[in-house]
Design a protein around this motif. Structure first.
Motif, PDB file in Angstrom:
ATOM      1  N   VAL A  97       7.085  -8.256  33.191  1.00  0.00           N
ATOM      2  CA  VAL A  97       5.933  -9.125  33.423  1.00  0.00           C
ATOM      3  C   VAL A  97       6.383 -10.292  34.292  1.00  0.00           C
ATOM      4  O   VAL A  97       7.243 -11.079  33.886  1.00  0.00           O
ATOM      5  CB  VAL A  97       5.341  -9.638  32.099  1.00  0.00           C
ATOM      6  CG1 VAL A  97       4.193 -10.621  32.376  1.00  0.00           C
ATOM      7  CG2 VAL A  97       4.863  -8.475  31.241  1.00  0.00           C
ATOM      8  N   PHE A  98       5.822 -10.376  35.472  1.00  0.00           N
ATOM      9  CA  PHE A  98       6.166 -11.459  36.407  1.00  0.00           C
ATOM     10  C   PHE A  98       5.218 -12.642  36.189  1.00  0.00           C
ATOM     11  O   PHE A  98       4.008 -12.464  35.975  1.00  0.00           O
ATOM     12  CB  PHE A  98       6.071 -10.963  37.849  1.00  0.00           C
ATOM     13  CG  PHE A  98       7.120  -9.944  38.200  1.00  0.00           C
ATOM     14  CD1 PHE A  98       8.348 -10.343  38.721  1.00  0.00           C
ATOM     15  CD2 PHE A  98       6.890  -8.586  37.988  1.00  0.00           C
ATOM     16  CE1 PHE A  98       9.319  -9.402  39.039  1.00  0.00           C
ATOM     17  CE2 PHE A  98       7.855  -7.648  38.301  1.00  0.00           C
ATOM     18  CZ  PHE A  98       9.076  -8.057  38.827  1.00  0.00           C
ATOM     19  N   ASP A  99       5.790 -13.830  36.218  1.00  0.00           N
ATOM     20  CA  ASP A  99       5.011 -15.035  35.895  1.00  0.00           C
ATOM     21  C   ASP A  99       4.133 -15.502  37.053  1.00  0.00           C
ATOM     22  O   ASP A  99       3.026 -15.981  36.848  1.00  0.00           O
ATOM     23  CB  ASP A  99       5.954 -16.173  35.490  1.00  0.00           C
ATOM     24  CG  ASP A  99       6.791 -15.796  34.281  1.00  0.00           C
ATOM     25  OD1 ASP A  99       6.222 -15.249  33.328  1.00  0.00           O
ATOM     26  OD2 ASP A  99       8.009 -16.053  34.304  1.00  0.00           O
ATOM     27  N   LYS A 100       4.658 -15.398  38.249  1.00  0.00           N
ATOM     28  CA  LYS A 100       3.910 -15.925  39.395  1.00  0.00           C
ATOM     29  C   LYS A 100       4.367 -15.245  40.675  1.00  0.00           C
ATOM     30  O   LYS A 100       5.392 -14.555  40.704  1.00  0.00           O
ATOM     31  CB  LYS A 100       4.091 -17.436  39.521  1.00  0.00           C
ATOM     32  CG  LYS A 100       5.541 -17.862  39.733  1.00  0.00           C
ATOM     33  CD  LYS A 100       5.669 -19.374  39.824  1.00  0.00           C
ATOM     34  CE  LYS A 100       7.128 -19.779  40.043  1.00  0.00           C
ATOM     35  NZ  LYS A 100       7.281 -21.253  40.166  1.00  0.00           N
ATOM     36  N   ALA A 111      -2.573  -7.992  38.964  1.00  0.00           N
ATOM     37  CA  ALA A 111      -2.580  -9.427  38.678  1.00  0.00           C
ATOM     38  C   ALA A 111      -3.871 -10.006  39.222  1.00  0.00           C
ATOM     39  O   ALA A 111      -4.594  -9.357  39.982  1.00  0.00           O
ATOM     40  CB  ALA A 111      -1.370 -10.118  39.306  1.00  0.00           C
ATOM     41  N   GLY A 128      -1.187 -14.541  39.896  1.00  0.00           N
ATOM     42  CA  GLY A 128      -0.987 -14.941  38.514  1.00  0.00           C
ATOM     43  C   GLY A 128      -0.059 -13.973  37.798  1.00  0.00           C
ATOM     44  O   GLY A 128       0.611 -13.137  38.409  1.00  0.00           O
ATOM     45  N   LYS A 129      -0.002 -14.090  36.479  1.00  0.00           N
ATOM     46  CA  LYS A 129       0.874 -13.230  35.677  1.00  0.00           C
ATOM     47  C   LYS A 129       0.456 -11.776  35.862  1.00  0.00           C
ATOM     48  O   LYS A 129      -0.731 -11.446  35.800  1.00  0.00           O
ATOM     49  CB  LYS A 129       0.779 -13.634  34.213  1.00  0.00           C
ATOM     50  CG  LYS A 129       1.766 -12.914  33.309  1.00  0.00           C
ATOM     51  CD  LYS A 129       1.776 -13.535  31.914  1.00  0.00           C
ATOM     52  CE  LYS A 129       2.419 -14.914  31.949  1.00  0.00           C
ATOM     53  NZ  LYS A 129       2.621 -15.466  30.581  1.00  0.00           N
ATOM     54  N   ALA A 180      10.054 -13.569  37.690  1.00  0.00           N
ATOM     55  CA  ALA A 180      10.007 -13.684  36.237  1.00  0.00           C
ATOM     56  C   ALA A 180      11.292 -14.374  35.794  1.00  0.00           C
ATOM     57  O   ALA A 180      12.142 -14.759  36.621  1.00  0.00           O
ATOM     58  CB  ALA A 180       9.870 -12.305  35.606  1.00  0.00           C
ATOM     59  N   THR A 181      11.460 -14.516  34.487  1.00  0.00           N
ATOM     60  CA  THR A 181      12.658 -15.216  33.986  1.00  0.00           C
ATOM     61  C   THR A 181      13.926 -14.494  34.393  1.00  0.00           C
ATOM     62  O   THR A 181      14.914 -15.109  34.826  1.00  0.00           O
ATOM     63  CB  THR A 181      12.590 -15.325  32.449  1.00  0.00           C
ATOM     64  OG1 THR A 181      11.388 -15.994  32.079  1.00  0.00           O
ATOM     65  CG2 THR A 181      13.798 -16.106  31.920  1.00  0.00           C
ATOM     66  N   HIS A 224       2.165  -7.345  36.760  1.00  0.00           N
ATOM     67  CA  HIS A 224       3.276  -6.400  36.767  1.00  0.00           C
ATOM     68  C   HIS A 224       3.053  -5.335  37.822  1.00  0.00           C
ATOM     69  O   HIS A 224       1.917  -5.081  38.262  1.00  0.00           O
ATOM     70  CB  HIS A 224       3.436  -5.743  35.395  1.00  0.00           C
ATOM     71  CG  HIS A 224       2.255  -4.924  34.966  1.00  0.00           C
ATOM     72  ND1 HIS A 224       2.072  -3.617  35.359  1.00  0.00           N
ATOM     73  CD2 HIS A 224       1.188  -5.227  34.174  1.00  0.00           C
ATOM     74  CE1 HIS A 224       0.952  -3.149  34.842  1.00  0.00           C
ATOM     75  NE2 HIS A 224       0.387  -4.107  34.126  1.00  0.00           N
TER      76      HIS A 224
END
Length: 722
Positions: free
Chosen positions: A610-613, A563, A585-586, A633-634, A588
Motif C-alpha cells: 500500500v503506497f501512501d502518496k 488510487a 492518494g493511498k 510507502a514506508t 496500490h
C-alpha cells in the motif's frame, strides 16, 4: 377706448421688456446660451461648449470651443434698426500639443455690411498652409467667393474633429467674381483636390481591409457658366474608382441629368471570402422635384438587372433584383441568391417592404411594416452564411428561421431557429488535427422583449454529445446561459483513436462574447469532482478525488494502479499541447503482466504494498506525451522517469525503478499498448542475484562472483533485448 389703447400699449411694453430680458440681459444670455449648447450637442459626435455669450442692443461677443481643440470668437457691433453689422472673427487651435500637433492654426477676419449685403475677408494659417478668403454675400447668395487653401494637412484636421482615418492633403480653391444670381451669366470655378492615404484605424473600427487601396485621389472641378452648373467628381485608387458625367444643369428649370460609374476591382476588402469584382452604373434624373436613380450592378459572381430608386417630396420607393452564385463566397454549386425586393419610405421612415426569393440557398419570404416583421426562411446554407460573415466554415447545415416581431423598433416578438447538418471534417483536421465527422441537430426558441431583454432556450444533439440544453439571455451582442450536457465516451473513440466507455454529465455557465467561455462542473465524475473552464482555445480542468481505476478504464488507458487522484490540467486546444500535474492518494499497483517479472526478482508481490502518496507530471504535445511519476510507502517506492507515449502508434517507453525493503529493481517498460513488457536492467539483475546468493551462503560473494557472472550479465542483456 382709451382703456383698450392703454391695455394694448401695456401689453406691447410687457412683451418688449420680456424680449429684452430674454435677449439682451445677463439672465437672458445665460438662458439662451444653455439651451443653444444643449441643442448643438444633441445627437452629435462633436463636443461644443459656449464659453462666452453676450448679446446687447448693439454689441455681440461670442466664444465657442469645439472638441476642446478649436476656439471660435466673434465680437463687434450690429444694429437691428439699420440692419448693419461690423464684427471681427477668429479661429484658433487650442491644446493641439495633446494631439502632438506643434504647428499653429489661426484665422482672423472681418464681416462688414448689412444683413442682406455683407463682405467677409480672412487671412491665416492652418498648420503650415496659408489661407486667404474674400467673399460677398448678397441676398444670402454668394456673389463673390475667392478662397485659396492649399496643402491642408488632413491627418491633423481629422484629429481635431475627433477621428483619425486618413493622412494626406487637400486643396480648396474657389474663383467666383461678381456672380449675379439674377442674370446668371457669370463664370466661376470651385475645385477640390485631395490625395489621401487611408489608415489602419478604418479596419479597426469598420472591419474593412484598406491595405490594398493605395493612394486615394479625389478631384472635383465644378464650373458655373451661362446660367449653368456642371459638376464633376473623380475618385481614383487601386480598388475603388469613380467617375461622374453630368450634363450642364440649367438653374432656371432645375433639371439634373447624369451618370455615375463606380468600379470596385474586388470585394475582398469588405470580407476576404467575397470573390467578385463589381461595377455600378447609375443613371440619375431629377425633374419636376422628382429624382429617379436607375442602377445596374454587374460583377463576376453578382449582378442586378435593375435597381430603381424614386424620390419625391412625399416618399422614396426602392425596387431591386439581386442574383449571385456560390462562387461569391468561394463555394461550389449554382445559384445562391435570387431575390426581388421592394421598399417604401415615408417622411417618418419605413412604411413597408418585402423580400422574396432565394436567400443564401433558402426559400425566403420577409415582409416589414412600419414597425413589424414576419420572416420565413427555409434551408439557408450555413457554409454560405459563414462565408459571408467571414467566419470559419466548420458546419455544413440547413438553417430554418421563423420570426415574428410585433414591435420592430423595440424588438418585441418571437423567433424559432432549426439547424440540421454535419460538421466539416477538413476544418477540424486543419485547426485541431481531429477527425470530427458528426451530425448536428439544434433547435432554439427565442423570445424578444426589448433589445436588452432577449431570452433563449436551445437544445442540441450530435453524434458526439447525446444531449445539450441551454437557456439564457442575449444582450449587446453577448450570450449568457446556463447549460447541462451528457455524452457517452464511446462517441469519441473514432475521433481520438481510443476504445473508451462510460458516460459523463456536466453542467455550467456559458458566455459567448466573440469567443466561447464556459465552465464544466460535475459532482459525479468517476467517483470524484470535475471543475473545468474553457476560454476560447484555453482549457483548464481541476480533478478532485477521482478514481484513477475508473478513469483509466473509461479513457482507454493502461489500468495498473488503484488510487484516487487530485490534479490540474492546462491544455491549449489550438496547439494541442498542455500539462497535467497530479497527486495520488493511498493506493496500490494492480496486477499486470509487467508486474510478474518484478515480483519474481524481488521475491514478493508488490501489488500487496500500500503506497501512501504519489505525484505525476505529464506534458502533452499533440500525439506525443512524456511523463514522470513517483509513488512511495514506508518500505517501498516506484519511480517512472523519461516516459513517452505516442497516442497514434500507442508505443510506450519508460525507465522504472522499484524499491522494496532496500532491494531495487531497475529496467524499462516498452511495447505497444497492452502488449507492454518490463525489460530488467542486466547489471541490476546480476547484482540482485548476488544478493540472493549472499543470503543463501551467508557470505559476501560480490567481489568473487563479479567476474564469474560477467558472461551472465551479457547473456541477460541479449535475452531481454529480443
Amino acid at each position: 377706448m382709451k382703456k383698450l389703447l392703454y391695455s394694448i400699449l401695456a401689453l406691447v411694453l410687457v412683451l418688449f421688456i420680456g424680449i429684452y430680458c430674454v435677449l439682451f440681459t445677463g439672465f437672458g444670455n445665460n438662458f439662451v446660451k444653455n439651451i443653444a449648447e444643449k441643442k448643438l450637442n444633441e445627437n452629435s459626435n462633436i463636443a461644443i461648449k459656449i464659453e462666452e455669450f453676450e448679446l446687447g442692443i448693439s454689441k455681440i461677443n461670442l466664444k465657442v470651443l469645439v472638441n476642446a481643440m478649436l476656439e471660435a470668437k466673434v465680437n463687434g457691433d450690429f444694429s437691428l434698426l439699420s440692419q448693419s453689422l461690423d464684427v471681427k472673427y477668429e479661429l484658433n487651435g487650442k491644446n493641439l500639443e495633446l494631439l502632438k500637433i506643434t504647428d499653429p492654426l489661426n484665422i482672423a477676419g472681418n464681416i462688414k455690411g448689412n444683413f442682406s449685403d455683407f463682405n467677409i475677408d480672412g487671412k491665416g494659417v492652418i498648420f503650415t498652409s496659408p489661407l486667404t478668403l474674400d467673399a460677398n454675400v448678397k441676398d444670402y447668395f454668394p456673389t463673390k467667393l475667392n478662397l485659396d487653401a492649399n496643402n491642408l494637412d488632413v491627418e491633423k484636421l481629422s484629429k481635431i474633429a475627433g477621428v483619425d482615418y486618413a493622412s494626406g492633403f487637400i486643396n480648396l480653391n474657389a474663383n467666383v467674381n461678381e456672380f449675379d444670381k439674377d442674370k446668371l451669366d457669370a463664370k466661376a470655378l470651385i475645385s477640390i483636390y485631395s490625395e489621401l492615404k487611408l489608415k489602419p484605424s478604418i479596419t479597426k473600427d469598420f472591419g474593412i481591409d484598406i491595405s490594398r487601396f493605395g493612394k486615394v485621389i479625389i478631384d472635383s472641378k465644378n464650373t458655373y457658366k451661362a446660367n449653368e452648373i456642371t459638376p464633376n467628381l473623380q475618385i481614383k485608387s487601386n480598388i475603388l474608382n469613380l467617375t461622374s458625367n453630368f450634363e450642364p444643369i440649367n438653374l432656371t428649370n432645375q433639371v439634373i441629368k447624369g451618370q455615375v460609374i463606380t468600379n470596385l476591382s474586388e470585394l475582398a476588402f469588405i470580407n476576404p471570402t467575397l470573390n467578385s469584382n463589381l461595377k455600378i452604373t447609375s443613371d440619375i434624373l431629377y425633374k419636376d422635384k422628382v429624382a429617379n436613380i436607375n442602377s445596374v450592378l454587374s460583377g463576376k459572381n453578382i449582378n442586378t438587372k435593375l435597381t430603381k430608386v424614386t424620390i419625391n417630396q412625399e416618399n422614396t420607393t426602392i425596387s431591386t433584383d439581386l442574383r449571385a452564385n456560390a462562387e461569391l463566397v468561394r463555394l461550389q454549386g449554382g445559384e445562391l441568391i435570387n431575390l426581388v425586393a421592394n421598399a417604401k419610405l415615408g417622411k417618418s421612415g419605413l412604411e413597408n417592404a418585402d423580400i422574396k426569393g432565394l436567400l443564401l440557398g433558402a426559400n425566403s419570404n420577409i415582409t416589414l411594416g412600419k414597425n413589424d416583421l414576419n420572416a420565413s426562411i427555409k434551408g439557408l446554407k450555413s457554409l454560405a452564411l459563414l462565408g459571408l460573415l467571414n467566419q470559419d466554415k466548420m458546419l455544413d447545415a440547413d438553417i430554418n428561421i421563423d420570426a415574428k416581431l410585433s414591435d420592430l423598433k423595440n424588438l418585441v416578438g418571437n423567433a424559432n431557429l432549426e439547424i440540421n447538418g454535419k460538421t466539416v471534417p477538413s476544418y477540424f483536421k486543419k485547426a485541431y488535427d481531429l477527425d470530427v465527422n458528426s451530425k448536428v441537430n439544434a433547435n432554439a426558441n427565442i423570445k424578444l422583449s426589448g433589445a436588452e431583454n432577449i431570452t433563449l432556450d436551445a437544445k442540441l444533439i450530435t453524434d458526439l454529445v447525446d444531449s445539450f440544453n441551454a437557456n439564457g439571455t442575449y444582450k449587446k451582442g453577448i450570450v449568457n446561459a446556463n447549460y447541462n450536457a451528457s455524452a457517452n465516451l464511446a462517441n469519441f473513440n473514432k475521433m481520438l483513436n481510443k476504445n473508451m466507455s462510460g458516460n459523463i454529465a456536466v453542467q455550467g455557465d456559458l458566455v459567448f462574447d466573440k469567443i466561447l467561455n464556459l465552465t464544466l462542473n460535475s459532482n459525479e465524475f468517476f467517483g470524484g469532482k470535475l471543475n473545468a473552464k474553457l476560454n476560447g482555445d484555453k482549457f483548464n480542468a481541476n480533478l478532485s478525488n477521482v478514481a484513477l481505476e475508473n478513469l483509466a478504464k473509461s479513457f482507454d488507458l493502461i489500468d495498473v494502479y488503484k488510487a484516487n487522484v487530485n490534479g490540474n490540467l492546462d491544455y491549449d486546444l489550438k496547439q494541442a499541447s498542455g500539462k497535467l500535474i497530479a497527486n495520488l492518494g493511498k493506493g496500490h499497483l494492480k496486477y499486470h503482466k509487467t508486474i510478474k517479472l518484478i515480483n519474481t526478482i524481488l521475491n514478493t508481490d508488490v501489488t500487496k504494498v500500500v503506497f501512501d502518496k504519489g505525484d505525476v507530471l505529464v506534458n502533452i504535445n499533440k500525439n506525443l506525451i512524456d511523463y514522470n511519476a513517483n509513488i512511495s510507502a514506508t518500505n517501498a517506492k516506484i519511480a517512472v522517469s523519461n516516459g513517452t507515449y505516442n497516442t497514434l502508434s500507442k508505443v510506450i517507453n519508460a525507465s522504472i525503478l522499484v524499491s522494496f525493503n532496500n532491494n531495487e529493481v531497475k529496467g524499462k517498460i516498452a511495447g505497444i499498448d497492452e502488449d507492454v513488457k518490463f525489460i530488467p536492467d542486466a547489471k541490476n539483475t546480476v547484482e540482485n542475484a548476488v544478493k540472493v546468493l549472499d543470503k543463501l551462503t551467508g557470505k559476501n560473494n560480490s567481489e568473487k562472483l563479479n567476474e564469474t557472472l560477467k558472461p551472465a550479465e551479457n547473456l541477460l542483456k541479449g535475452l531481454f533485448k529480443r
